[in-house]
Design a protein around this motif. Structure first.
Motif, short mmCIF file in Angstrom:
data_model
loop_
_atom_site.label_atom_id
_atom_site.label_comp_id
_atom_site.label_asym_id
_atom_site.label_seq_id
_atom_site.Cartn_x
_atom_site.Cartn_y
_atom_site.Cartn_z
N PRO A 132 0.81 -1.23 0.00
CA PRO A 132 0.00 0.00 0.00
C PRO A 132 0.84 1.27 0.00
O PRO A 132 0.34 2.34 -0.34
CB PRO A 132 -0.82 -0.13 1.29
CG PRO A 132 -0.02 -1.04 2.16
CD PRO A 132 0.63 -2.01 1.23
N HIS A 133 2.12 1.15 0.37
CA HIS A 133 3.00 2.32 0.45
C HIS A 133 3.60 2.69 -0.90
O HIS A 133 4.29 3.71 -1.00
CB HIS A 133 4.15 2.01 1.41
CG HIS A 133 4.91 0.78 1.04
ND1 HIS A 133 4.40 -0.49 1.23
CD2 HIS A 133 6.13 0.62 0.46
CE1 HIS A 133 5.28 -1.38 0.79
NE2 HIS A 133 6.33 -0.74 0.32
N ALA A 134 3.37 1.92 -1.95
CA ALA A 134 3.95 2.22 -3.26
C ALA A 134 3.45 3.57 -3.77
O ALA A 134 2.30 3.94 -3.52
CB ALA A 134 3.58 1.12 -4.26
N PRO A 135 4.30 4.33 -4.49
CA PRO A 135 3.86 5.63 -5.02
C PRO A 135 2.62 5.51 -5.89
O PRO A 135 1.73 6.35 -5.87
CB PRO A 135 5.07 6.10 -5.84
CG PRO A 135 6.23 5.35 -5.29
CD PRO A 135 5.70 4.03 -4.81
N ASN A 136 2.57 4.47 -6.70
CA ASN A 136 1.37 4.06 -7.44
C ASN A 136 1.55 2.59 -7.76
O ASN A 136 2.57 1.99 -7.40
CB ASN A 136 1.13 4.92 -8.69
CG ASN A 136 2.27 4.79 -9.69
OD1 ASN A 136 2.57 3.71 -10.20
ND2 ASN A 136 2.93 5.91 -9.97
N HIS A 137 0.58 1.98 -8.40
CA HIS A 137 0.66 0.54 -8.62
C HIS A 137 0.73 0.18 -10.11
O HIS A 137 0.34 -0.90 -10.51
CB HIS A 137 -0.50 -0.16 -7.90
CG HIS A 137 -0.37 -0.04 -6.41
ND1 HIS A 137 -0.85 1.04 -5.72
CD2 HIS A 137 0.25 -0.84 -5.51
CE1 HIS A 137 -0.56 0.89 -4.42
NE2 HIS A 137 0.10 -0.23 -4.28
N LYS A 138 1.29 1.12 -10.89
CA LYS A 138 1.62 0.82 -12.27
C LYS A 138 2.78 -0.18 -12.28
O LYS A 138 3.62 -0.19 -11.38
CB LYS A 138 2.00 2.08 -13.02
CG LYS A 138 0.86 3.09 -13.15
CD LYS A 138 1.32 4.35 -13.85
CE LYS A 138 0.20 5.36 -13.96
NZ LYS A 138 0.63 6.62 -14.61
N LEU A 139 2.83 -1.00 -13.31
CA LEU A 139 3.83 -2.06 -13.37
C LEU A 139 5.26 -1.53 -13.34
O LEU A 139 6.08 -2.03 -12.54
CB LEU A 139 3.59 -2.92 -14.62
CG LEU A 139 4.39 -4.21 -14.75
CD1 LEU A 139 4.25 -5.10 -13.51
CD2 LEU A 139 3.95 -4.96 -16.00
N THR A 184 6.41 1.23 -12.04
CA THR A 184 6.67 1.80 -10.71
C THR A 184 6.96 0.70 -9.70
O THR A 184 7.91 0.79 -8.91
CB THR A 184 5.46 2.63 -10.23
OG1 THR A 184 5.20 3.66 -11.18
CG2 THR A 184 5.73 3.26 -8.88
N LEU A 185 6.16 -0.34 -9.71
CA LEU A 185 6.38 -1.46 -8.79
C LEU A 185 7.69 -2.16 -9.10
O LEU A 185 8.42 -2.57 -8.18
CB LEU A 185 5.22 -2.44 -8.88
CG LEU A 185 3.88 -1.94 -8.32
CD1 LEU A 185 2.74 -2.85 -8.76
CD2 LEU A 185 3.92 -1.84 -6.80
N ALA A 186 8.02 -2.31 -10.38
CA ALA A 186 9.28 -2.94 -10.76
C ALA A 186 10.47 -2.13 -10.23
O ALA A 186 11.44 -2.70 -9.72
CB ALA A 186 9.37 -3.10 -12.27
N ASP A 187 10.39 -0.81 -10.33
CA ASP A 187 11.46 0.04 -9.80
C ASP A 187 11.54 -0.06 -8.28
O ASP A 187 12.62 -0.22 -7.71
CB ASP A 187 11.24 1.50 -10.20
CG ASP A 187 11.53 1.76 -11.67
OD1 ASP A 187 12.27 0.95 -12.29
OD2 ASP A 187 11.02 2.76 -12.21
N MET A 188 10.40 0.02 -7.62
CA MET A 188 10.37 0.00 -6.16
C MET A 188 10.92 -1.32 -5.61
O MET A 188 11.67 -1.34 -4.62
CB MET A 188 8.94 0.22 -5.66
CG MET A 188 8.83 0.31 -4.15
SD MET A 188 7.10 0.36 -3.59
CE MET A 188 6.68 -1.39 -3.66
N LEU A 189 10.56 -2.41 -6.24
CA LEU A 189 10.94 -3.74 -5.76
C LEU A 189 12.24 -4.24 -6.39
O LEU A 189 12.67 -5.36 -6.10
CB LEU A 189 9.81 -4.73 -6.04
CG LEU A 189 8.48 -4.40 -5.34
CD1 LEU A 189 7.37 -5.29 -5.88
CD2 LEU A 189 8.59 -4.55 -3.83
#
Length: 204
Positions: free
Chosen positions: A125-132, A134-139
């Motif tokens: 839930p803390h991700a900046p947004n849940h676009k693919l 963005t999640l790939a960068d975050m993780l």
């Protein structure tokens, strides 16, 4: 041993009900976290691709003009997927196009769909947004080819699914995070997720 299909479409626009059509499809068959087969093709549905979509995907009208007919590609894709359950990122989008493109060739679809975007909203839930991307960068997930091409996005969705499965299993002491659990997560409110996963762990 569960096999799932991970699906991604590129399209001329956002809605098949508005006349938009698919321009590319990619499907991965994944078993126990390993890719066991791949299907990918451009597809010519006779629909012009707008300039802004060409810039986004890199798929041009010239490329589509020499691609196989959409009817041929979709029949092959349907045979490839078979009766496997399907996972996609923003699955409501891909499900609409899967159903619409199969309807163009007179074929019904019985696939169950689950969504890595909805699951990620519950688990990250803390991700900046849940676009693919963005999640790939975050993780710090691996990235392959150009974003907004079907195979590259399917591979990224597969990496995200693997990470979701690993994080859920570790955080809640679950041995197996399968398709059914991902599908259940997406219809569970964020506040109820811990209780759901704890109750599943307690049954082990």
């Amino acid at each position: 041993m569960e096999t799932i299909a991970i699906l991604d479409f590129e399209t001329t626009g956002l809605s098949p009900t508005s006349g938009d059509r698919a321009t590319e499809i990619a499907v991965l068959l994944v078993r126990n976290g390993q890719i066991v087969d791949r299907f990918q093709s451009l597809m010519n549905a006779g629909k012009h691709i707008p300039a802004d979509v060409v810039r986004l995907t890199g798929i041009t009208n010239e490329m589509i003009s020499s691609a196989p007919r959409a009817s041929k590609v979709m029949r092959e894709a349907a045979m490839f997927v078979g009766k496997h359950s399907v996972i996609a990122h923003n699955a409501s989008f891909d499900r609409r196009f899967w159903k619409a493109e199969l309807e163009h060739v007179g074929s019904a679809t019985e696939q169950r769909f689950a969504c890595t975007m909805l699951a990620a909203r519950r688990i990250y839930p803390h991700a900046p947004n849940h676009k693919l991307p963005t999640l790939a960068d975050m993780l710090k997930l691996p990235k392959g080819g150009r974003a907004h091409r079907a195979m590259a996005d399917a591979e990224m969705a597969n990496h995200l699914l693997s990470r979701l499965q690993r994080d859920i299993a570790c955080d809640y002491n679950l041995r197996r995070v399968n398709f059914d659990l991902i599908a259940q997560l997406q219809i569970t409110t964020r506040a109820q997720v811990p209780a759901l996963l704890q109750s599943l762990a307690a049954r082990i």
